[in-house]
Design an enzyme around this catalytic site. Structure first.
Site, PDB file in Angstrom:
ATOM      1  N   ARG A 128       0.816  -1.248   0.066  1.00 22.59           N
ATOM      2  CA  ARG A 128      -0.028   0.128  -0.022  1.00 22.59           C
ATOM      3  C   ARG A 128       0.997   1.241   0.063  1.00 22.59           C
ATOM      4  O   ARG A 128       1.662   1.458   0.793  1.00 22.59           O
ATOM      5  CB  ARG A 128      -0.976   0.156   1.391  1.00 22.59           C
ATOM      6  N   GLU A 147       4.841   7.250   2.339  1.00 24.56           N
ATOM      7  CA  GLU A 147       5.579   5.886   2.568  1.00 24.56           C
ATOM      8  C   GLU A 147       4.935   4.665   1.668  1.00 24.56           C
ATOM      9  O   GLU A 147       3.843   4.872   1.196  1.00 24.56           O
ATOM     10  CB  GLU A 147       5.810   5.253   3.962  1.00 24.56           C
ATOM     11  N   ASN A 149       4.277   0.602   1.921  1.00 24.89           N
ATOM     12  CA  ASN A 149       4.115  -0.606   2.954  1.00 24.89           C
ATOM     13  C   ASN A 149       4.214  -1.975   2.397  1.00 24.89           C
ATOM     14  O   ASN A 149       3.237  -2.128   1.514  1.00 24.89           O
ATOM     15  CB  ASN A 149       2.735  -0.500   4.017  1.00 24.89           C
ATOM     16  N   SER A 154      -2.507  -2.867   5.947  1.00 26.86           N
ATOM     17  CA  SER A 154      -3.749  -3.169   6.693  1.00 26.86           C
ATOM     18  C   SER A 154      -5.025  -2.427   6.169  1.00 26.86           C
ATOM     19  O   SER A 154      -4.980  -1.547   5.100  1.00 26.86           O
ATOM     20  CB  SER A 154      -3.806  -2.911   8.241  1.00 26.86           C
ATOM     21  N   LYS A 309      12.055   2.807   5.262  1.00 30.34           N
ATOM     22  CA  LYS A 309      12.358   4.312   4.789  1.00 30.34           C
ATOM     23  C   LYS A 309      13.519   4.640   4.351  1.00 30.34           C
ATOM     24  O   LYS A 309      13.822   5.643   3.319  1.00 30.34           O
ATOM     25  CB  LYS A 309      12.145   4.912   6.325  1.00 30.34           C
ATOM     26  N   LYS A 368      12.207  10.252  10.682  1.00 30.36           N
ATOM     27  CA  LYS A 368      11.482   9.043  10.491  1.00 30.36           C
ATOM     28  C   LYS A 368      12.296   7.897  10.883  1.00 30.36           C
ATOM     29  O   LYS A 368      13.394   7.627  10.076  1.00 30.36           O
ATOM     30  CB  LYS A 368      10.747   8.775   9.103  1.00 30.36           C
ATOM     31  N   GLU A 372       7.333   0.481  11.287  1.00 32.47           N
ATOM     32  CA  GLU A 372       6.066   0.608  10.565  1.00 32.47           C
ATOM     33  C   GLU A 372       5.094   0.506  11.840  1.00 32.47           C
ATOM     34  O   GLU A 372       5.434   0.135  12.897  1.00 32.47           O
ATOM     35  CB  GLU A 372       5.946  -0.771   9.638  1.00 32.47           C
ATOM     36  N   GLY A 373       3.677   0.779  11.675  1.00 30.80           N
ATOM     37  CA  GLY A 373       2.533   0.684  12.460  1.00 30.80           C
ATOM     38  C   GLY A 373       2.168   1.807  13.119  1.00 30.80           C
ATOM     39  O   GLY A 373       1.072   1.959  13.758  1.00 30.80           O
ATOM     40  N   ARG A 454      -7.700   7.592   5.122  1.00 32.03           N
ATOM     41  CA  ARG A 454      -7.832   7.514   6.597  1.00 32.03           C
ATOM     42  C   ARG A 454      -7.617   9.163   7.111  1.00 32.03           C
ATOM     43  O   ARG A 454      -6.945   9.834   6.366  1.00 32.03           O
ATOM     44  CB  ARG A 454      -6.485   6.876   7.140  1.00 32.03           C
TER      45      ARG A 454
END
Length: 478
Positions: A128, A147, A149, A154, A309, A368, A372-373, A454
Site C-alpha cells: 500500500r 511511504e 508499506n 492493513s 524508509k 522517521k 512500521e505501525g 484515513r
C-alpha cells in the site's frame, strides 16, 4: 467542507448530525466495520464499530487518479528493488550498523541469498502506497508519497465495507448528488486475488495459505474479509503465530514448508513488521525457516527490506529511479512527481547538512525511523532534542529526514467508541493497494486493487487507525 465537499450548513445542522450519529454507528456494525476493543486472557472480548468519519472527505479527482495510475509502476519498482542485492546492500549499509531490527532482517536476507534458489521462484507482493496532499503557497495541491508499506498493509478488508456506510448516511441526509460520487472499492477481493494466484501457481490443492498473526489481534475482522474471499475460492486458510511455526514447522528435502503437518503454499505476513513481534530468538528462527522454504512469502525478506524508509530516501536521489527503469523516462517522471524531499542522515558532509537543516527549521520536517505501525515519527522541537542528542553518533543513520507535507484541512466528524461527537478540522491520507505476482521473470499479475482513506484531527501529528488516532473514511472526488 466546501468546494465540492459536504456544505458547511449541513455540517452545522445540529439536529441532522444528532440524528445521523446513532444511525451511522449502527450502520457500521451492520456492515461489519468492527474491531475488537478488548482481547486478552484477563478481559472479556468486546466488539465495537471501527472508528470512521460521519461524512466522506473531499479529494481532488485528478490527484486520486494520479495515485491510481502510479500504483502498478510502484509495484514493478518494489519488485525490481527486491531483485537487486547490490542496491539493497548499498542502501542499507549504514542503517544495519545501528538499527538492530533492520540488521536482523538483513542477516536473514544474506543467509537466504547464499542458499540455492528455486529455479522458477513465485513472488507475491501486496503493498500500500500512502500519500498526503501538499498545498503550496499559491493554493495549488500536489500528491506526495509518505511511504510504501510492503508488509502487513492493513485495512483492505474493513475499507471494502465503508462505501455502503457513507452511501446510506448521505441517503438519509438527502445528499443524493454526493452519494453518487462514493466510489466502489473492494481491496479485500483484490488482495485475495493476488493470494489465490500465488496459491494456484504453487500447484498443490492440498496446501494452505497461512496467515501469520499476532496472539492478540484487535484488527482481526480486517483479516477475515480477505480470508473469506479465499474460502469462497475453495482455498484452505490457517492462522498461525510465530510460536506455532517454532513448535511444529519443518522443511522437507525439497524445502516444502509444513506447519502442524499441513503443507503451506503461501505465508501471508500480518505480523513480523515491528521488533516487538519477535518475542524470542525462536521467533527469528521461525522467520528464517519460512524464508528458506519454497513457500511463497508475502512479502519475502527482500521485498520487506525494499519497503524500509532508508530505501525510500535513496530512491529520491537523482538518477536512482533510472537504474530500475532505464528505458522508461515517462515511468520515472510519473513516480518522481509523487516524491517529497527526502534527506540522508549518514555520517559525512551530506548528513551534516541535513542535521543543520533540521535543527534550523524543525517544523518543516519529519524525522522517521525504520519502523512500521504508526506513531513512530518525530516532529517539531522534539526533532531538535532527538537529533541534537545524537548529532555526532552513528545512531542518527537509523533515521531519515523528510519534508513535512502541508495538507489543506477540511471539517468533519470523527466517530469513535466512547468519545463525544464534535466538528473537527481534519487531515486525510490516501493509500493505494497494489497486488502483483511474478513467476520467474514473467509478471503474471500487476494491479491496483483498491484504495484507503484515513482521516485524523489536525491536532495530531502522527498515527494511524490501529494507533488510535486516524479513522476510516471514503474519498468524495471533486
Amino acid at each position: 467542507m466546501s468546494a465540492g465537499g459536504i456544505p458547511e450548513d449541513v455540517l452545522r445542522d445540529d439536529n441532522l448530525i444528532k440524528g445521523l450519529e446513532e444511525l451511522a454507528k449502527d450502520t457500521a456494525v451492520m456492515h461489519g466495520v468492527v474491531m475488537r476493543t478488548k482481547d486478552s486472557p484477563n478481559c472479556p472480548e468486546v466488539v465495537s464499530y471501527a472508528p470512521f468519519t460521519l461524512f466522506p472527505s473531499p479529494l481532488p479527482k485528478t490527484l486520486f487518479h494520479q495515485a491510481l495510475e502510479a500504483q502498478t509502476h510502484f509495484n514493478r519498482l518494489i519488485d525490481r528493488i527486491s531483485q537487486s542485492p547490490h542496491f539493497l546492500e548499498e542502501a542499507l549499509s549504514s542503517t544495519i550498523k545501528v538499527d538492530d531490527f533492520t540488521a536482523r532482517l538483513f542477516n536473514i536476507y544474506r543467509q537466504v541469498q547464499q542458499e540455492p534458489q528455486h529455479p522458477v521462484p513465485i513472488v507475491l507482493g501486496l503493498n500500500r502506497s500512502d500519500y498526503m496532499l501538499d498545498q503550496s503557497l499559491d493554493g495549488t495541491m500536489s500528491l506526495k508519497q509518505i511511504e510504501i508499506n510492503t508488509i502487513a498493509a492493513s485495512f483492505g478488508g474493513l475499507t471494502s465495507r465503508t462505501p455502503d456506510i457513507h452511501r446510506h448516511i448521505l441517503k438519509v441526509a438527502n445528499r443524493l448528488e454526493e452519494r453518487q460520487r462514493i466510489l466502489d472499492n473492494n481491496p479485500a477481493a483484490g488482495l485475495a486475488k493476488g493470494l489465490s494466484k500465488a496459491w494456484e501457481l504453487y500447484g498443490s490443492e492440498r496446501a494452505v495459505v497461512m496467515f501469520l498473526v499476532e496472539d492478540e489481534q484487535r484488527n482481526i475482522y480486517d483479516h477475515r474479509y480477505v480470508e473469506n474471499e479465499l474460502w469462497l475460492r475453495d482455498i484452505p486458510v490457517i492462522r498461525r503465530q510465530f510460536e506455532d511455526v517454532c513448535r511444529t514447522g519443518s522443511l522437507d528435502q525439497n524445502k516444502r514448508l509444513f506447519v502442524g503437518g499441513q503443507e503451506v503454499a503461501v505465508v501471508y505476513y500480518r505480523n513480523g513488521y515491528m521488533p516487538q513481534n519477535y518475542k524470542s530468538e525462536q521467533s527469528w528462527e521461525a522467520r528464517l525457516l519460512m524464508e528458506r522454504s519454497c513457500a511463497v512469502k508475502c512479502p519475502d525478506i527482500s521485498t520487506h527490506l525494499a519497503g524500509t524508509k532508508k530505501v525510500q530516501q535513496e530512491l529520491a536521489r537523482p538518477g536512482v529511479l533510472e537504474r530500475f527503469f532505464p528505458d522508461e523516462p515517462e515511468t520515472t517522471a510519473r513516480l518522481r512527481a509523487t516524491f517529497t524531499g527526502l534527506y540522508t542522515l549518514d555520517m559525512g558532509e551530506e548528513g551534516e547538512r541535513t542535521v543543520d537543516m533540521a535543527l534550523a527549521a524543525p517544523d518543516r520536517y519529519v524525522l522517521k525511523p525504520q519502523r512500521e505501525g504508526g506513531g513512530n515519527n518525530i516532529y517539531g522541537q522534539e526533532i531538535c532534542s532527538v537529533l541534537g542528542s545524537m548529532r555526532d553518533s552513528m545512531e542518527r543513520t537509523a533515521y531519515i529526514l523528510m519534508d513535512k507535507v502541508q495538507p489543506r484541512p477540511a471539517s468533519n466528524y470523527l466517530l469513535r467508541p466512547g468519545a463525544p461527537l464534535r466538528l473537527s478540522l481534519c487531515l486525510s491520507e490516501l493509500g493505494m493497494f497494489g497486488a502483483y505476482v511474478r513467476k520467474g521473470r514473467e509478471m503474471v499479475m500487476n494491479e491496483c486493487v483498491g484504495h484507503l482513506l484515513r482521516t485524523k484531527s489536525s491536532e495530531h501529528a502522527d498515527g494511524g487507525v490501529a494507533a488510535g488516532v486516524a479513522v476510516l473514511d471514503n474519498p468524495l472526488l471533486i
